[in-house]
Enzyme design. Structure first.
Site, PDB file in Angstrom:
ATOM      1  N   GLU A  93      37.035  37.842  48.564  1.00  0.00           N
ATOM      2  CA  GLU A  93      36.114  38.970  48.640  1.00  0.00           C
ATOM      3  C   GLU A  93      34.879  38.713  47.784  1.00  0.00           C
ATOM      4  OE1 GLU A  93      39.008  42.621  49.891  1.00  0.00           O
ATOM      5  OE2 GLU A  93      38.734  42.319  47.766  1.00  0.00           O
ATOM      6  N   CYS A 106      28.754  39.669  42.993  1.00  0.00           N
ATOM      7  CA  CYS A 106      29.943  39.404  42.211  1.00  0.00           C
ATOM      8  C   CYS A 106      30.744  38.343  42.980  1.00  0.00           C
ATOM      9  CB  CYS A 106      30.690  40.735  42.105  1.00  0.00           C
ATOM     10  SG  CYS A 106      32.118  40.700  41.077  1.00  0.00           S
ATOM     11  N   CYS A 113      44.675  34.360  41.482  1.00  0.00           N
ATOM     12  CA  CYS A 113      44.440  33.999  40.084  1.00  0.00           C
ATOM     13  C   CYS A 113      45.788  33.810  39.412  1.00  0.00           C
ATOM     14  CB  CYS A 113      43.664  35.102  39.369  1.00  0.00           C
ATOM     15  SG  CYS A 113      43.292  34.704  37.641  1.00  0.00           S
ATOM     16  N   CYS A 117      46.967  39.148  34.865  1.00  0.00           N
ATOM     17  CA  CYS A 117      46.679  40.349  34.068  1.00  0.00           C
ATOM     18  C   CYS A 117      47.340  41.538  34.775  1.00  0.00           C
ATOM     19  CB  CYS A 117      45.174  40.566  33.944  1.00  0.00           C
ATOM     20  SG  CYS A 117      44.356  39.183  33.126  1.00  0.00           S
ATOM     21  N   CYS A 120      45.363  43.964  37.185  1.00  0.00           N
ATOM     22  CA  CYS A 120      44.377  43.400  38.112  1.00  0.00           C
ATOM     23  C   CYS A 120      44.996  43.088  39.477  1.00  0.00           C
ATOM     24  CB  CYS A 120      43.795  42.134  37.500  1.00  0.00           C
ATOM     25  SG  CYS A 120      42.704  41.230  38.618  1.00  0.00           S
ATOM     26  N   GLY A 163      39.637  35.655  40.652  1.00  0.00           N
ATOM     27  CA  GLY A 163      39.882  34.362  40.016  1.00  0.00           C
ATOM     28  C   GLY A 163      39.282  34.186  38.640  1.00  0.00           C
ATOM     29  N   GLU A 164      39.752  33.153  37.967  1.00  0.00           N
ATOM     30  CA  GLU A 164      39.303  32.838  36.611  1.00  0.00           C
ATOM     31  C   GLU A 164      38.365  31.612  36.679  1.00  0.00           C
ATOM     32  OE1 GLU A 164      39.036  33.843  33.568  1.00  0.00           O
ATOM     33  OE2 GLU A 164      38.288  31.868  33.025  1.00  0.00           O
ATOM     34  N   SER A 195      32.226  35.432  33.608  1.00  0.00           N
ATOM     35  CA  SER A 195      33.210  36.269  32.926  1.00  0.00           C
ATOM     36  C   SER A 195      34.536  35.519  32.894  1.00  0.00           C
ATOM     37  CB  SER A 195      33.367  37.589  33.682  1.00  0.00           C
ATOM     38  OG  SER A 195      34.454  38.328  33.168  1.00  0.00           O
ATOM     39  N   SER A 218      36.740  38.560  28.488  1.00  0.00           N
ATOM     40  CA  SER A 218      37.606  39.724  28.676  1.00  0.00           C
ATOM     41  C   SER A 218      38.668  39.735  27.582  1.00  0.00           C
ATOM     42  CB  SER A 218      38.274  39.637  30.057  1.00  0.00           C
ATOM     43  OG  SER A 218      37.298  39.654  31.068  1.00  0.00           O
ATOM     44  N   HIS A 220      40.290  42.843  25.881  1.00  0.00           N
ATOM     45  CA  HIS A 220      41.277  43.889  26.211  1.00  0.00           C
ATOM     46  C   HIS A 220      42.203  44.355  25.092  1.00  0.00           C
ATOM     47  CE1 HIS A 220      39.974  42.796  30.134  1.00  0.00           C
ATOM     48  NE2 HIS A 220      40.803  41.800  30.306  1.00  0.00           N
ATOM     49  N   CYS A 336      35.675  46.362  39.762  1.00  0.00           N
ATOM     50  CA  CYS A 336      36.349  45.334  38.980  1.00  0.00           C
ATOM     51  C   CYS A 336      37.859  45.458  39.077  1.00  0.00           C
ATOM     52  CB  CYS A 336      35.972  45.482  37.515  1.00  0.00           C
ATOM     53  SG  CYS A 336      34.594  44.473  37.072  1.00  0.00           S
TER      54      CYS A 336
HETATM   55  N1  SAH Z   1      38.934  36.320  35.569  1.00  0.00           N
HETATM   56  C1  SAH Z   1      37.742  36.747  34.950  1.00  0.00           C
HETATM   57  C2  SAH Z   1      36.704  37.298  35.902  1.00  0.00           C
HETATM   58  C3  SAH Z   1      37.183  38.185  37.013  1.00  0.00           C
HETATM   59  S1  SAH Z   1      37.776  39.773  36.554  1.00  0.00           S
HETATM   60  C4  SAH Z   1      38.060  37.722  33.852  1.00  0.00           C
HETATM   61  O1  SAH Z   1      39.197  38.187  33.763  1.00  0.00           O
HETATM   62  O2  SAH Z   1      37.157  37.981  33.066  1.00  0.00           O
HETATM   63  C5  SAH Z   1      36.305  40.643  36.062  1.00  0.00           C
HETATM   64  C6  SAH Z   1      36.563  41.793  35.109  1.00  0.00           C
HETATM   65  O3  SAH Z   1      37.327  42.823  35.752  1.00  0.00           O
HETATM   66  C7  SAH Z   1      37.375  41.376  33.888  1.00  0.00           C
HETATM   67  O4  SAH Z   1      36.814  41.873  32.710  1.00  0.00           O
HETATM   68  C8  SAH Z   1      38.709  42.033  34.165  1.00  0.00           C
HETATM   69  O5  SAH Z   1      39.440  42.278  33.005  1.00  0.00           O
HETATM   70  C9  SAH Z   1      38.286  43.305  34.844  1.00  0.00           C
HETATM   71  N2  SAH Z   1      39.397  43.976  35.545  1.00  0.00           N
HETATM   72  C10 SAH Z   1      40.471  43.428  36.117  1.00  0.00           C
HETATM   73  N3  SAH Z   1      41.261  44.372  36.658  1.00  0.00           N
HETATM   74  C11 SAH Z   1      40.663  45.558  36.433  1.00  0.00           C
HETATM   75  C12 SAH Z   1      40.977  46.909  36.774  1.00  0.00           C
HETATM   76  N4  SAH Z   1      42.056  47.212  37.495  1.00  0.00           N
HETATM   77  N5  SAH Z   1      40.138  47.872  36.356  1.00  0.00           N
HETATM   78  C13 SAH Z   1      39.016  47.579  35.657  1.00  0.00           C
HETATM   79  N6  SAH Z   1      38.654  46.318  35.344  1.00  0.00           N
HETATM   80  C14 SAH Z   1      39.457  45.316  35.717  1.00  0.00           C
HETATM   81 FE1  SF4 Z   2      42.606  36.726  36.819  1.00  0.00          FE
HETATM   82 FE2  SF4 Z   2      40.525  37.990  35.643  1.00  0.00          FE
HETATM   83 FE3  SF4 Z   2      42.302  39.320  37.231  1.00  0.00          FE
HETATM   84 FE4  SF4 Z   2      43.081  38.454  34.858  1.00  0.00          FE
HETATM   85  S1  SF4 Z   2      41.487  39.983  35.246  1.00  0.00           S
HETATM   86  S2  SF4 Z   2      44.239  38.257  36.763  1.00  0.00           S
HETATM   87  S3  SF4 Z   2      41.961  36.541  34.679  1.00  0.00           S
HETATM   88  S4  SF4 Z   2      40.900  37.716  37.852  1.00  0.00           S
END
Ligand code: SAH
Ligand code: SF4
Length: 348
Positions: A93, A106, A113, A117, A120, A163-164, A195, A218, A220, A336
């Site tokens: 996406e 984005c 990934c 997390c 996510c 993805g990361e 990010s 990120s 958290h 996000c």
């Molecule tokens: N993998 C990278 C980039 C993709 S995620 C990373 O984790 O930074 C982009 C952002 O979305 C990150 O800060 C992540 O923590 C946040 N994110 C992931 N799941 C989310 C959710 N359910 N609600 C709000 N932010 C979220």
């Molecule tokens: Fe991967 Fe970023 Fe989602 Fe964590 S928040 S699972 S690192 S995409």
């Protein structure tokens, strides 16, 4: 894994070779380059400055990628999400966010990934595969086309999709090079942000190889134990991440953004905000608070507005600039952490 070998697959030297192997002079590769990266034309048959016979040959040697499958726009028109099929059937996406005067894309860097997390939607899939450089830049080229079709221009690129990015360093790095090339896509590195969940060697390489690109980390949680509950894949400790960020900041002179997804009752207390402030004090940093976006299957609840503001205020009192991210596109699951490809329809 089958790689998509459309024209975006090739770097400048590879494109020259391809052109020469088809019996054409090298300057044709520069014409193709301009078509791809400046005009956003991905279909060789439509490259009108090439001889028609050559267009045909090129389309056979490097067939254009399939179009986006589904393009959805949010009710307030601010956000467009596209589902993009890759050559081997994977789906990713890409999101375009309009927030005048900016148009931001984005980008996804992986299908799925590995980091897992807990909050996510992408993390639910596990890692399906790395995206190639061509698959990454294609998303930006497509999104710029959507902007231009509305008489606007793409101004910013963020690696905040699926993805990361630093777990796919080589392809992401090459994509950054292509997207920022002045004779190519031409986005300023100052308007591009990576990010990361926090991969110290990747952060160091980014500082050395792409010093003008913005870094967002990120975090958290204010302590490693809680962070490991939220980011379960054994990764770096907060100390290790912060020392890589310090080096990045020393080397690039840039300011770092910490992203902090707020989960009600988990990491959103005032005490946790104060502890976080303490840990990142002294860094040229800014904290971006993201109230959790709920998605089916993921853990956690969105905190109240009051709790969010309390957290922000505690950071600010401690001298840490903090903002609350304005989320767009939640109604089309484009915010996000809501991106999941079309996992359900495809797999089950
Ligand atoms: N993998 C990278 C980039 C993709 S995620 C990373 O984790 O930074 C982009 C952002 O979305 C990150 O800060 C992540 O923590 C946040 N994110 C992931 N799941 C989310 C959710 N359910 N609600 C709000 N932010 C979220
Ligand atoms: Fe991967 Fe970023 Fe989602 Fe964590 S928040 S699972 S690192 S995409």
């Amino acid at each position: 894994m089958t790689e998509t070998r459309d024209l975006l697959h090739y770097d400048a030297a590879g494109l020259r070779q391809l052109v020469e192997s088809l019996g054409q002079p090298a300057y044709r590769s520069r014409q193709i380059w301009r078509q791809l990266y400046q005009r956003g034309q991905l279909d060789p048959m439509a490259m009108s400055d090439l001889p028609s016979e050559f267009r045909q040959q090129l389309a056979e040697a490097a067939p254009p990628p399939a179009d986006a499958l589904e393009v959805q726009t949010s009710d307030d028109s601010s956000t467009t999400k596209a589902l993009i099929p890759l050559g081997d059937g994977e789906l990713i996406e890409t999101v375009l966010i309009r927030s005048a005067p900016r148009d931001t894309v984005c980008l996804s860097s992986q299908a799925g990934c590995a980091m897992g997390c807990v909050f996510c939607a992408t993390g639910l899939q596990g890692l399906r595969r790395q995206l190639t450089t061509g698959e990454i830049v294609r998303q930006a080229v497509l999104a710029r086309g959507w902007s231009r079709a509305e008489g606007r221009e793409l101004t910013h690129v963020v690696f905040m999709g699926m993805g990361e990015p630093l777990a796919n360093y080589a392809n992401v790095s090459e994509a950054i090079t292509r997207l920022t090339a002045e004779d190519g896509f031409g986005i300023s590195p100052r308007r591009l942000t990576v990010s990361t969940v926090g991969v110290p060697p990747g952060i160091r390489r980014l500082a050395a190889e792409h010093p003008r690109v913005n870094l967002a980390v990120s975090l958290h949680a204010p302590d490693t134990k809680l962070r490991r509950d939220l980011v379960p894949v054994p990764g770096a400790s907060i100390d290790d991440i912060l020392s890589a960020v310090r080096e990045h900041s020393r080397e690039t002179g840039g300011r770092v953004t910490f992203e902090y997804v707020l989960l009600q009752g988990v990491n959103d207390s005032r005490a946790q905000a104060l502890r976080l402030a303490d840990r990142i004090k002294g860094l040229r940093a800014h904290v971006n608070l993201i109230p959790l976006n709920p998605s089916p299957g993921v853990v956690g609840e969105r905190p109240s507005r009051r709790a969010t503001l309390r957290f922000q205020q505690a950071l600010q009192e401690s001298g840490i600039p903090a903002t609350v991210r304005v989320e767009q596109g939640r109604d089309i699951a484009a915010a996000c952490g809501q991106l999941r490809g079309d996992r359900l329809r495809r797999v089950e």
